[in-house]
Write a protein that holds these residues in place. Structure first.
Motif, short mmCIF file in Angstrom:
data_model
loop_
_atom_site.label_atom_id
_atom_site.label_comp_id
_atom_site.label_asym_id
_atom_site.label_seq_id
_atom_site.Cartn_x
_atom_site.Cartn_y
_atom_site.Cartn_z
N LYS A 15 110.23 70.47 57.97
CA LYS A 15 110.03 69.08 57.58
C LYS A 15 109.42 68.39 58.79
N TYR A 26 114.06 72.16 60.68
CA TYR A 26 113.59 73.47 60.26
C TYR A 26 114.74 74.23 59.62
N ASP A 43 106.99 64.96 50.63
CA ASP A 43 108.37 64.75 50.17
C ASP A 43 108.45 63.56 49.24
N GLN A 84 114.93 79.34 54.65
CA GLN A 84 113.90 78.98 53.67
C GLN A 84 112.50 79.01 54.27
N GLN A 85 112.42 79.17 55.59
CA GLN A 85 111.14 79.09 56.31
C GLN A 85 110.42 77.80 55.94
N LEU A 86 111.16 76.70 56.08
CA LEU A 86 110.71 75.37 55.69
C LEU A 86 110.80 74.43 56.87
N SER A 89 106.51 68.61 53.85
CA SER A 89 107.23 69.88 53.91
C SER A 89 106.21 70.99 54.07
N TYR A 90 106.48 71.88 55.01
CA TYR A 90 105.62 73.03 55.29
C TYR A 90 106.41 74.29 54.92
N HIS A 91 105.99 74.94 53.85
CA HIS A 91 106.66 76.15 53.36
C HIS A 91 105.87 77.36 53.87
N LYS A 120 105.33 81.58 54.87
CA LYS A 120 105.62 83.01 54.75
C LYS A 120 104.93 83.65 55.95
#
Length: 106
Positions: free
Chosen positions: A73, A65, A106, A69-71, A88-90, A92
């Motif tokens: 994997k 994590y 990915d 980037q609040q990302l 990848s989980y993006h 907000k």
């Protein structure tokens, strides 16, 4: 790995195929983009994740994590061709809920 509570809740909900708990992680006006489709609002998100859970029985294993980037994997596995996959989980966030989620491979 340190994860925000909302992401922990999302992973637990996914691994338990609990669509109601999954959608509870999202704000009312949230948007999810996955596999070229956009799902807006809790009802569409619930319909999408319910169908996904029934069809593919997906389990999610967080790998890394990136807070800035609040990302997230993660490795997902289930009843689908090519399992397991790295995704990848993006995210907000709005308050303590997810307002936007983009899932890509990915």
């Amino acid at each position: 790995m340190k994860l925000p509570q909302t992401i922990k809740d999302l992973i637990d909900a996914q691994n338990n195929s609990d669509s109601l708990a999954y959608v509870a992680c999202f704000s009312e006006e949230a948007t999810v983009k996955d596999e070229g489709k956009t799902h807006r609002g809790k009802q569409e998100i619930k319909n999408w994740i319910s169908k996904t859970n029934e069809t593919f029985k997906i389990a999610m294993k967080p790998l890394d994590y990136f807070e800035g980037q609040q990302l997230l994997k993660a490795e997902i596995s289930g009843n689908f061709p090519g399992s397991p996959l790295m995704l990848s989980y993006h995210f907000k966030f709005k308050d303590d809920t997810i307002s936007f989620l983009l899932i890509d491979q990915d």
